[in-house]
Design a protein around this motif. Structure first.
Motif, PDB file in Angstrom:
ATOM      1  N   LYS A 152     -64.277 -25.502 -21.466  1.00  0.00           N
ATOM      2  CA  LYS A 152     -65.448 -25.979 -22.211  1.00  0.00           C
ATOM      3  C   LYS A 152     -66.407 -24.828 -22.489  1.00  0.00           C
ATOM      4  CE  LYS A 152     -65.484 -30.528 -20.370  1.00  0.00           C
ATOM      5  NZ  LYS A 152     -65.964 -31.845 -20.356  1.00  0.00           N
ATOM      6  N   THR A 192     -71.008 -33.371 -29.068  1.00  0.00           N
ATOM      7  CA  THR A 192     -71.391 -33.920 -27.765  1.00  0.00           C
ATOM      8  C   THR A 192     -72.862 -34.309 -27.856  1.00  0.00           C
ATOM      9  OG1 THR A 192     -71.986 -31.724 -26.955  1.00  0.00           O
ATOM     10  CG2 THR A 192     -69.751 -32.469 -26.507  1.00  0.00           C
ATOM     11  N   TYR A 209     -71.939 -39.260 -30.932  1.00  0.00           N
ATOM     12  CA  TYR A 209     -70.943 -39.743 -29.971  1.00  0.00           C
ATOM     13  C   TYR A 209     -69.774 -40.380 -30.718  1.00  0.00           C
ATOM     14  CZ  TYR A 209     -69.004 -42.947 -26.462  1.00  0.00           C
ATOM     15  OH  TYR A 209     -68.166 -43.643 -25.635  1.00  0.00           O
ATOM     16  N   ALA A 251     -64.662 -35.496 -24.482  1.00  0.00           N
ATOM     17  CA  ALA A 251     -65.234 -35.381 -25.828  1.00  0.00           C
ATOM     18  C   ALA A 251     -64.427 -34.453 -26.743  1.00  0.00           C
ATOM     19  CB  ALA A 251     -66.678 -34.900 -25.743  1.00  0.00           C
TER      20      ALA A 251
END
Ligand code: ZN
Length: 472
Positions: free
Chosen positions: A89, A119, A167, A272
């Motif tokens: 990430k 995100t 989202y 995500a």
């Protein structure tokens, strides 16, 4: 079997395809294929095509793989694939900072980007996701397939009680339900007064399926009871499916949701960065999320050796897109802890499963007195004891350099003071039996803040203590 062999990459799905009404599977051939055959004839060819595409189109992967001398022509098996380095990430975030806004991994020209998501950015700068138009069609197909396989049908009406924002979750549910031919009621969430309006609409329209977060479904039920609704009688949900939080895979939370609404509680979701594709999803038997390996190739790995752990064992989740043209993730280290198995599921799907879901979310874990603690384990204990309400908080403080753990838990309305103290003792001793020395504070009903999205239930106050010490 000929039809399942890769003809072209990226795959094109017929947008008008629907299985026969009586079929329990979206696509029997793909869904019940022998796993070894699937690996050889479907996953490996798709993987090789995705790798080639990423190397040619993504400056990010070219740089990363050239640096360690990856030679794609040498990747001839899934074992060979394990030499590809992980993507973290942090790396994605840094790459996007260096090459704003989408990073050097956007493989498509801007005019082919159909959607921009990201995100929520609650912890730091949001990560931006650009999704290609072709990807959107494949996402819809993947969602519809999982939904069909957990029992959703064109006759259903899906109430989406979740945010329509950056989202992705709500949009994925919308695309999938539409592709499947169901009626969609994209109600949303988060506007003041919306929960009360949701209750009225749910009673009037009687949608048969619900999508949202587990936290919100419990809050909705609490609100319903307070306003004189009976969630089992007044609403008609036969399927409630969730992502965004681990709750639906926590046994006692699942039980609570199913008892409350009288429908089945289905867990789904990965992370995500992979999320546009629904590839981790339970079937109607709810024996853990199936990993739809032919859409997103999931591995549970040992982080030191980078190798897949055998079925039956625990490892951390690593995901690889197999049909993404926009920002492919290749060996993306989601880092959530889970256990996987490949024993048969009564549904007949031949994908491996995560029998306890993703129970150790890397982002949620905290360390107290040297021990790793997952909030989901505490939630499971609280919700398994009758007399506790739905809401709780975990507060970590530091006293004289020692970590202290406190759990604030609400009791149910109408519980007398004797029972309250009995509940407190019981929760403390059950947590202690699991190695957690905890002080439990009993809270009156409805005293803790409710959420319409993902609950933030862990409050770590140790930084305040450390600051105070430093300033002294
Ligand atoms: Zn199953």
């Amino acid at each position: 079997m000929g039809e399942t062999v890769l003809k072209a990459w990226p795959p094109k799905y017929d947008p008008s395809y629907l299985p026969a009404a009586a079929s329990p599977y979206w696509n029997k051939g793909r869904d019940t294929m022998d796993p070894t055959e699937r690996e050889q004839r479907v996953i490996l060819p798709k993987l090789q095509a995705q790798l080639k595409y990423a190397y040619e189109k993504s400056a990010f992967y070219k740089r990363k793989w050239d640096r360690v001398g990856v030679r794609l022509e040498e990747i001839r098996s899934l074992e060979d694939f394990e030499q590809i380095p992980f993507v973290t990430k942090e790396e994605i975030r840094e790459d996007q900072l260096a090459h704003p806004p989408f990073g050097s991994n956007l493989c498509l020209p801007r005019e082919e980007v159909g959607r921009i998501h990201g995100t929520s950015g609650t912890t730091g700068k949001p990560t931006a996701f650009a999704i290609g138009r072709g990807d959107i069609a494949r996402i819809a197909e993947a969602h519809a397939r999982c939904m069909w396989n957990f029992g959703l049908r064109p006759e259903d009406t899906v109430f989406i009680g979740s945010f329509f924002s950056l989202y992705w979750g709500s949009w994925g549910a919308l695309l999938g339900a539409e592709r499947l031919g169901a009626t969609v009621f994209p109600f949303g969430a988060g506007v003041p007064g919306q929960t009360d309006r949701a209750l009225e609409w749910m009673k009037e329209v009687r949608p048969t399926a619900f999508y949202g977060t587990p936290s919100y479904s419990l809050y909705l039920a609490e609100r319903a009871r307070a306003r004189g609704f009976d969630p089992r009688k007044d609403f008609a949900f036969r399927i409630l499916f969730f992502s965004g939080e681990p709750g639906a895979g926590i046994p006692s939370t699942r039980k609570r949701i199913e008892e409350t609404y009288g429908g089945i509680c289905v867990d789904s979701g990965s992370t995500a960065e992979m999320a546009p594709w629904m590839s981790n999803c339970e079937c109607s038997h709810r024996q853990g999320m199936h990993l739809y390996q032919d859409v997103v190739y999931a591995e549970l790995v040992d982080t030191a050796s980078r190798k897949r752990v055998p079925y039956g064992e625990e490892g951390v989740t690593v995901y690889t897109h197999l049909e993404r043209t926009s920002q492919p993730m290749i060996r993306f280290m989601a880092g959530d802890i889970s256990r996987w198995v490949d024993d048969p599921c009564p549904c007949g799907l031949t994908f491996p499963r995560l029998p306890r879901g993703v129970y150790g979310r890397a982002d949620d874990m905290f360390v107290v007195r040297g021990e790793n603690v997952y909030p989901s384990a505490i939630e499971d204990v609280i919700r398994s004891i009758r007399g506790f309400g739905d809401e709780y908080r975990i507060i970590i403080t530091r006293e004289k350099a020692m970590d202290e753990l406190m759990v604030q838990a609400e009791y149910e309305p109408g519980v007398d003071s004797q029972t309250v103290s009995r509940l407190k003792d019981r929760l403390e001793s059950e947590l202690k039996a699991r190695g957690l020395r905890t002080v439990v504070q009993m809270m009156p009903p409805d005293s803790l803040e409710r959420t319409q999205f993902k609950a933030r239930r862990v409050i770590d106050k140790r930084d305040l203590y450390d600051d105070a010490i430093r300033r002294r």
